[in-house]
Motif scaffolding. Structure first.
Motif, mmCIF file in Angstrom:
data_model
loop_
_atom_site.group_PDB
_atom_site.id
_atom_site.type_symbol
_atom_site.label_atom_id
_atom_site.label_comp_id
_atom_site.label_asym_id
_atom_site.label_seq_id
_atom_site.Cartn_x
_atom_site.Cartn_y
_atom_site.Cartn_z
ATOM 1 N N ALA A 100 -2.969 -4.821 8.597
ATOM 2 C CA ALA A 100 -1.874 -5.582 7.952
ATOM 3 C C ALA A 100 -1.111 -5.124 6.804
ATOM 4 O O ALA A 100 0.081 -5.392 6.375
ATOM 5 C CB ALA A 100 -2.583 -7.131 7.437
ATOM 6 N N ILE A 101 -2.120 -4.378 5.867
ATOM 7 C CA ILE A 101 -1.704 -3.459 4.882
ATOM 8 C C ILE A 101 -0.507 -2.544 5.088
ATOM 9 O O ILE A 101 0.606 -2.591 4.468
ATOM 10 C CB ILE A 101 -2.757 -3.045 4.027
ATOM 11 C CG1 ILE A 101 -3.851 -4.072 3.485
ATOM 12 C CG2 ILE A 101 -2.252 -2.180 2.777
ATOM 13 C CD1 ILE A 101 -4.979 -3.687 2.693
ATOM 14 N N LEU A 102 -0.830 -2.035 6.041
ATOM 15 C CA LEU A 102 0.395 -0.959 6.474
ATOM 16 C C LEU A 102 1.587 -1.735 7.034
ATOM 17 O O LEU A 102 2.660 -1.039 6.650
ATOM 18 C CB LEU A 102 -0.156 -0.070 7.843
ATOM 19 C CG LEU A 102 -1.226 0.929 7.371
ATOM 20 C CD1 LEU A 102 -1.685 1.527 8.703
ATOM 21 C CD2 LEU A 102 -0.769 2.247 6.461
ATOM 22 N N LYS A 103 1.353 -2.780 7.644
ATOM 23 C CA LYS A 103 2.667 -3.462 8.026
ATOM 24 C C LYS A 103 3.367 -4.024 6.840
ATOM 25 O O LYS A 103 4.718 -4.275 6.474
ATOM 26 C CB LYS A 103 2.246 -4.587 9.155
ATOM 27 C CG LYS A 103 1.812 -4.174 10.384
ATOM 28 C CD LYS A 103 1.840 -5.362 11.302
ATOM 29 C CE LYS A 103 1.637 -4.530 12.893
ATOM 30 N NZ LYS A 103 2.765 -3.979 13.267
ATOM 31 N N LEU A 104 2.616 -4.544 5.825
ATOM 32 C CA LEU A 104 3.249 -5.043 4.869
ATOM 33 C C LEU A 104 3.772 -3.847 3.929
ATOM 34 O O LEU A 104 4.902 -4.035 3.344
ATOM 35 C CB LEU A 104 2.041 -5.555 3.683
ATOM 36 C CG LEU A 104 2.653 -6.035 2.249
ATOM 37 C CD1 LEU A 104 3.449 -7.224 2.520
ATOM 38 C CD2 LEU A 104 1.372 -6.475 1.428
ATOM 39 N N ALA A 105 3.391 -2.806 3.952
ATOM 40 C CA ALA A 105 3.992 -1.502 3.408
ATOM 41 C C ALA A 105 5.305 -1.340 3.973
ATOM 42 O O ALA A 105 6.316 -1.105 3.308
ATOM 43 C CB ALA A 105 3.136 -0.241 3.443
ATOM 44 N N ASP A 106 5.374 -1.388 5.514
ATOM 45 C CA ASP A 106 6.902 -1.243 6.230
ATOM 46 C C ASP A 106 7.614 -2.313 5.619
ATOM 47 O O ASP A 106 8.961 -2.180 5.420
ATOM 48 C CB ASP A 106 6.656 -1.353 7.678
ATOM 49 C CG ASP A 106 5.915 -0.118 7.802
ATOM 50 O OD1 ASP A 106 5.847 0.814 7.520
ATOM 51 O OD2 ASP A 106 5.191 -0.243 9.149
ATOM 52 N N THR A 158 3.354 -13.726 2.543
ATOM 53 C CA THR A 158 2.790 -12.604 3.140
ATOM 54 C C THR A 158 1.387 -12.014 2.443
ATOM 55 O O THR A 158 0.461 -11.846 3.222
ATOM 56 C CB THR A 158 3.637 -11.251 3.095
ATOM 57 O OG1 THR A 158 5.129 -11.548 3.826
ATOM 58 C CG2 THR A 158 3.217 -10.098 4.244
ATOM 59 N N LEU A 159 1.375 -12.265 1.166
ATOM 60 C CA LEU A 159 0.358 -11.880 0.368
ATOM 61 C C LEU A 159 -0.520 -12.883 0.606
ATOM 62 O O LEU A 159 -1.773 -12.379 0.806
ATOM 63 C CB LEU A 159 0.621 -11.465 -1.043
ATOM 64 C CG LEU A 159 1.381 -10.133 -1.528
ATOM 65 C CD1 LEU A 159 1.804 -10.441 -2.880
ATOM 66 C CD2 LEU A 159 0.379 -9.002 -1.176
ATOM 67 N N LYS A 184 16.444 -2.497 12.300
ATOM 68 C CA LYS A 184 15.610 -2.721 11.255
ATOM 69 C C LYS A 184 15.315 -3.994 10.849
ATOM 70 O O LYS A 184 14.079 -4.406 10.776
ATOM 71 C CB LYS A 184 16.113 -1.815 10.017
ATOM 72 C CG LYS A 184 16.354 -0.596 10.330
ATOM 73 C CD LYS A 184 16.761 0.129 9.060
ATOM 74 C CE LYS A 184 16.728 1.719 8.966
ATOM 75 N NZ LYS A 184 16.973 2.259 7.639
ATOM 76 N N GLU A 185 16.203 -5.052 11.230
ATOM 77 C CA GLU A 185 15.965 -6.268 10.787
ATOM 78 C C GLU A 185 15.133 -6.994 12.052
ATOM 79 O O GLU A 185 14.184 -7.726 11.600
ATOM 80 C CB GLU A 185 17.340 -7.226 10.675
ATOM 81 C CG GLU A 185 17.135 -8.539 10.623
ATOM 82 C CD GLU A 185 17.207 -8.931 9.171
ATOM 83 O OE1 GLU A 185 16.943 -10.276 8.724
ATOM 84 O OE2 GLU A 185 17.034 -8.063 8.293
ATOM 85 N N ILE A 186 15.297 -6.502 13.091
ATOM 86 C CA ILE A 186 14.507 -6.718 14.302
ATOM 87 C C ILE A 186 12.765 -6.422 13.970
ATOM 88 O O ILE A 186 11.927 -7.023 14.176
ATOM 89 C CB ILE A 186 14.864 -6.215 15.464
ATOM 90 C CG1 ILE A 186 16.065 -7.116 15.767
ATOM 91 C CG2 ILE A 186 13.823 -6.671 16.703
ATOM 92 C CD1 ILE A 186 16.882 -6.623 17.138
ATOM 93 N N SER A 187 12.682 -5.077 13.508
ATOM 94 C CA SER A 187 11.546 -4.436 13.465
ATOM 95 C C SER A 187 10.618 -5.257 12.232
ATOM 96 O O SER A 187 9.612 -5.671 12.104
ATOM 97 C CB SER A 187 11.811 -3.136 12.918
ATOM 98 O OG SER A 187 10.309 -2.557 12.368
ATOM 99 N N TYR A 188 11.736 -5.626 11.147
ATOM 100 C CA TYR A 188 11.004 -6.662 10.127
ATOM 101 C C TYR A 188 10.561 -7.900 10.672
ATOM 102 O O TYR A 188 9.221 -8.287 10.250
ATOM 103 C CB TYR A 188 12.197 -6.960 9.009
ATOM 104 C CG TYR A 188 11.826 -7.381 7.732
ATOM 105 C CD1 TYR A 188 11.396 -6.640 6.729
ATOM 106 C CD2 TYR A 188 12.093 -8.846 7.631
ATOM 107 C CE1 TYR A 188 11.022 -7.433 5.485
ATOM 108 C CE2 TYR A 188 11.617 -9.386 6.572
ATOM 109 C CZ TYR A 188 11.111 -8.788 5.463
ATOM 110 O OH TYR A 188 10.745 -9.282 4.236
#
Length: 343
Positions: free
Chosen positions: A188-194, A170-171, A212-216
Motif C-alpha cells: 500500500a505504501i508503494l502504491k501511495l508513492a506512485d 488514502t492515508l 496515467k489517469e487510469i493507472s492512478y
C-alpha cells in the motif's frame, strides 16, 4: 479576437494612403500628365494625414478620452478651419486652367470650400472610428487576458483542494492497514508513492496521457480493496484506445472516491462498477455504486468537496463539450460523464 500587429497596421495605413492618392488618377489617367495636379494631390494628402494622425494620437487621448469634450470640439473646429484655409491655398496655387474648370470665381471658390470641408470631416470621422475600434480591441484583449488569468488561478485552486483531500483519505486507508498489522501495508505504501508521484509531478501539467489517469485510478482501487471486505463487488473495466488521448490530471478520480466513500457498507451487500470507454473523439466514464440503507454518520462531512470541485473544473475546462449526468435512486447512485476531445 486578436489585435493586428504593429507592422500589419502600419502596412495597411500606407496602402490606404497610396490608394487615396491614386484614386483621382484611376478615374482619369490623363491627370498623370499634369505635374501641378500631382503636386496638389500630394500636398493635400499630407495636410489630411497630419490632421488624421493628430486627431488619433493627440486630440482624442488627451482631450476626448479625459472627458474634455467642449475643448475637443473647439480644437477640432479650429483645425477644420485651418484645413480648409490650407487646402484652398493649395487648390488655387496649383489650380489647372483647363476645359473642366471654366467656371466663375464664386462657383470655383464654393467648390473648393465644400470639398475641403467634406475631406476634413471625412478624416475626422475615419480617425475617430479607427481610434474607437482600436481601443475596443485593446479593451477586449485585456478583458480576455484577465479572464484567462482568473480561469488559470481558479483551476489551480480547485486542483490544490482535490489533492490534499484525496491524500487525506488514502492515508486513512493505510493507517487502517497498519493498525491491523496487515501484510499489505508495504504494498500500500508503494502504491501511495506512485499516487503521490502522479499528484506532485504529473498533475502540474496541463494535460497528461490518459493511461496515467487510469493507472492512478487502478492504484486507488487497489488501496481501497486492501481495507474493505472481499464481499464488496468492485469492477473496473476499460474499453477502446487509451494511448492516444490526453486528459486533465485528477479529473476522474473524485467520482471514484465518492463511490467508495458513500457506497461501501459492512452490513449490506455493496457494489461499485467503474467503466471507461474511448473512441477517436470522445471519452465516456461511468461510476455506479449501491447506497446503503443504513447511513454512516461518521463519514467525513467534507467528502463532497472533491465532487463539487471536479464539477466546477469540468465547467471551466469543457464549458460546451461535456455532459455530466448524476442519477440517484433509493438504492443506487450513478455518474455518467461524456467529454468530446477538442485536441
Amino acid at each position: 479576437m486578436k489585435r493586428p500587429s504593429r507592422l500589419l497596421t502600419v502596412s495597411i495605413h500606407i496602402i490606404v494612403w497610396l490608394l487615396f492618392v491614386s484614386f483621382p488618377f484611376m478615374l482619369d489617367t490623363e491627370l498623370l500628365t499634369h505635374t501641378n495636379f500631382i503636386q496638389k494631390i500630394i500636398f493635400n494628402t499630407l495636410i489630411l494625414a497630419l490632421f488624421f494622425y493628430t486627431n488619433i494620437l493627440l486630440f482624442i487621448p488627451k482631450l476626448l478620452a479625459r472627458k474634455k469634450v467642449f475643448l475637443y470640439i473647439i480644437v477640432i473646429v479650429l483645425c477644420i478651419f485651418l484645413m480648409v484655409f490650407l487646402q484652398l491655398k493649395i487648390d488655387y496655387l496649383f489650380h489647372i486652367e483647363n476645359s473642366q474648370h471654366h467656371h466663375s470665381a464664386h462657383t470655383l471658390y464654393f467648390y473648393f470650400v465644400t470639398k475641403a470641408i467634406l475631406l476634413s470631416l471625412l478624416m475626422l470621422t475615419i480617425s475617430g472610428g479607427l481610434k474607437i475600434t482600436g481601443e475596443w480591441f485593446k479593451s477586449e484583449q485585456q478583458k480576455r487576458e484577465m479572464e484567462n488569468e482568473k480561469l488559470s488561478s481558479e483551476l489551480l485552486f480547485l486542483k490544490s483542494q482535490v489533492n490534499p483531500h484525496f491524500l487525506f483519505n488514502t492515508l486513512n486507508n493505510i493507517y487502517s492497514l497498519t493498525y491491523k498489522k496487515s501484510d499489505g501495508a508495504p504494498i500500500a505504501i508503494l502504491k501511495l508513492a506512485d499516487l503521490m508521484r502522479y499528484m506532485l509531478y504529473d498533475s502540474n501539467d496541463e494535460k497528461v496521457p490518459l493511461e496515467k489517469e487510469i493507472s492512478y485510478i487502478q492504484n486507488y482501487i487497489d488501496l481501497q480493496k486492501m481495507r474493505i471486505s472481499s464481499a464488496v463487488k468492485i469492477n473496473f473495466s476499460t474499453e477502446g484506445e487509451m494511448q492516444n488521448h490526453l486528459i486533465e490530471p485528477m479529473l476522474l478520480i473524485p467520482f471514484v472516491e465518492n463511490a467508495f466513500k458513500h457506497g461501501i457498507s459492512y452490513l449490506e451487500n455493496s457494489a461499485i462498477t467503474i467503466h471507461l470507454k474511448t473512441s477517436e473523439h470522445q471519452l465516456f466514464f461511468s461510476v455506479k455504486n449501491t447506497i446503503p440503507s443504513v447511513k454512516n454518520n461518521d463519514k467525513d462531512k467534507s467528502s463532497g468537496i472533491g465532487l463539487q470541485n471536479v464539477t466546477r473544473r469540468l465547467n471551466l475546462l469543457y464549458p460546451t463539450i461535456h455532459e455530466l449526468f448524476i442519477d440517484e435512486s433509493e438504492n443506487n447512485y450513478s455518474v455518467k460523464l461524456c467529454i468530446n476531445f477538442k485536441w
